[in-house]
Enzyme design. Structure first.
Site, PDB file in Angstrom:
ATOM      1  N   MET A  43     -10.965  36.191   7.391  1.00 12.62           N
ATOM      2  CA  MET A  43     -12.024  35.226   7.714  1.00 12.62           C
ATOM      3  C   MET A  43     -12.057  34.135   6.633  1.00 12.62           C
ATOM      4  O   MET A  43     -13.065  33.453   6.455  1.00 12.62           O
ATOM      5  CB  MET A  43     -13.387  35.925   7.813  1.00 12.62           C
ATOM      6  N   LEU A  98     -10.456  33.351   0.621  1.00  6.63           N
ATOM      7  CA  LEU A  98      -9.421  34.314   0.211  1.00  6.63           C
ATOM      8  C   LEU A  98      -9.524  34.691  -1.263  1.00  6.63           C
ATOM      9  O   LEU A  98      -9.662  33.828  -2.128  1.00  6.63           O
ATOM     10  CB  LEU A  98      -8.035  33.714   0.485  1.00  6.63           C
ATOM     11  N   GLY A 117      -7.563  40.376  -2.989  1.00  4.12           N
ATOM     12  CA  GLY A 117      -7.409  41.448  -1.988  1.00  4.12           C
ATOM     13  C   GLY A 117      -6.697  40.921  -0.748  1.00  4.12           C
ATOM     14  O   GLY A 117      -5.738  41.536  -0.245  1.00  4.12           O
ATOM     15  N   HIS A 118      -7.138  39.756  -0.255  1.00  4.74           N
ATOM     16  CA  HIS A 118      -6.460  39.152   0.904  1.00  4.74           C
ATOM     17  C   HIS A 118      -5.005  38.807   0.552  1.00  4.74           C
ATOM     18  O   HIS A 118      -4.095  38.991   1.364  1.00  4.74           O
ATOM     19  CB  HIS A 118      -7.127  37.832   1.295  1.00  4.74           C
ATOM     20  N   GLN A 125     -18.859  39.192  15.291  1.00  9.98           N
ATOM     21  CA  GLN A 125     -19.080  40.351  14.414  1.00  9.98           C
ATOM     22  C   GLN A 125     -20.282  40.151  13.486  1.00  9.98           C
ATOM     23  O   GLN A 125     -20.507  40.965  12.593  1.00  9.98           O
ATOM     24  CB  GLN A 125     -17.813  40.717  13.637  1.00  9.98           C
ATOM     25  N   SER A 136     -15.283  38.838  -0.166  1.00  9.79           N
ATOM     26  CA  SER A 136     -15.725  37.434  -0.092  1.00  9.79           C
ATOM     27  C   SER A 136     -17.227  37.358  -0.334  1.00  9.79           C
ATOM     28  O   SER A 136     -17.735  36.340  -0.797  1.00  9.79           O
ATOM     29  CB  SER A 136     -15.386  36.845   1.269  1.00  9.79           C
ATOM     30  N   ARG A 137     -17.936  38.428  -0.020  1.00 12.79           N
ATOM     31  CA  ARG A 137     -19.405  38.418  -0.174  1.00 12.79           C
ATOM     32  C   ARG A 137     -19.839  38.611  -1.635  1.00 12.79           C
ATOM     33  O   ARG A 137     -21.019  38.426  -1.929  1.00 12.79           O
ATOM     34  CB  ARG A 137     -20.044  39.478   0.724  1.00 12.79           C
TER      35      ARG A 137
END
Ligand code: PAF
Length: 284
Positions: free
Chosen positions: A31, A34, A37-38, A62, A187-188
């Site tokens: 989403m 980035l 982890g991505h 979602q 990302s959060r």
């Protein structure tokens, strides 16, 4: 690097690749926003396949109406620069209107595995994920797709869906990437203020402690869960559960691969994390 924005154009590109029988398409769905982890997923998609696609799509289905869809970070140009540096062939970035056209009415529900843990507090979530991932798979037509273990339940839902719907895609799950102090990358994490960032550390610390107990032979779910709960007394706990890694159903004892998963709700963000343990893989 090509940027493709419609399902039709994405499918045409992938079909052209698939005309060459030896070419394998690797895919990292994201989403955006980035982080490392991505990028680990993207790197694996690039290195383990002949061509790699990454998608950037903040999927509205979602998110519940009260969730952070509008605030979700969208640093699109930065994301493109990161993907270009990783040598991705294609970035697939469809619009919401292209993904969910007027009259859209079809959803994918993966029963059982979607119900507990995050599915209990976010009942819309896995239907949205399974639906969008199916649509992304239909457009990208990957041979392999890469997901992060941090989202253990999402991985289990997608594995089940791919098997049940005969999608013929290999799902590769890669280990959680963490900040130096143990916080799982997300990302959060950008939402966390200084106080919550500090408090968030109890999540990984508690899970690591329970993982050590598991390695040392503790097999009682109640003991493991209460150890984690005790170490997270300063935060609001959504859940702490010990579940079968494939079905996400709670276990009575540790006989096969299990996931100890937890979610906490801080004033600035809701965070999830987990550790996996396989008694069969333990060194003697
Ligand atoms: O994990 C994510 O970033 C999302 O849930 C996914 C798999 C890209 C679907 O929107």
């Amino acid at each position: 690097m090509k940027i493709i924005t419609t399902p039709e154009a994405m499918r045409a590109w992938s079909e052209a690749q698939r005309r060459h029988p030896d070419i394998r398409i690797g895919f990292a769905p994201t989403m955006g926003a980035l982080h490392e982890g991505h990028l680990c997923l993207v790197r694996a998609a690039v290195h383990e396949n002949d061509v790699a696609v990454a998608s950037i799509f903040v999927n509205p289905t979602q998110f519940a109406p009260n969730e952070d869809f509008d605030e979700y970070p969208r640093p699109f140009d930065d994301d493109l620069a990161k993907l270009e540096a990783e040598k991705v062939e294609v970035v697939y970035a469809p619009t919401a209107a292209d993904m969910y056209s007027e009259g859209y009415a079809t959803y994918v529900t993966v029963e059982g595995v979607s119900n507990g843990l995050c599915g209990a507090s976010r009942p819309h979530f896995f239907r949205g994920v399974a639906t969008v991932v199916s649509k992304l798979f239909n457009a990208v037509k990957p041979h392999r797709a890469y997901f992060g273990q941090k989202d253990a339940q999402q991985c289990a839902v997608i594995e089940r869906m791919v098997r049940d719907l005969d999608m013929g895609i290999e799902i590769v799950t890669l280990p959680t990437v963490r900040e130096p102090d143990g916080l799982a990358m997300s990302s959060r994490n950008k939402y966390l203020n200084a106080e919550d960032r500090e408090k968030a550390l109890c999540l990984s610390k508690a899970l690591f402690h329970a993982e050590t107990l598991l390695r040392n032979g503790e097999r009682n779910p109640d003991v493991l869960i209460s150890v984690v709960r005790d170490m997270m007394q300063d935060v609001t706990i959504d859940y702490v559960e010990l579940v079968d890694s494939a079905t996400m159903a709670p276990v009575d004892t540790v006989a096969g691969p299990v996931t100890l998963a937890a979610a906490i709700v801080l004033p600035t963000a809701r965070l999830i994390d987990n550790v996996r343990f396989d008694p069969g893989a333990q060194q003697t």
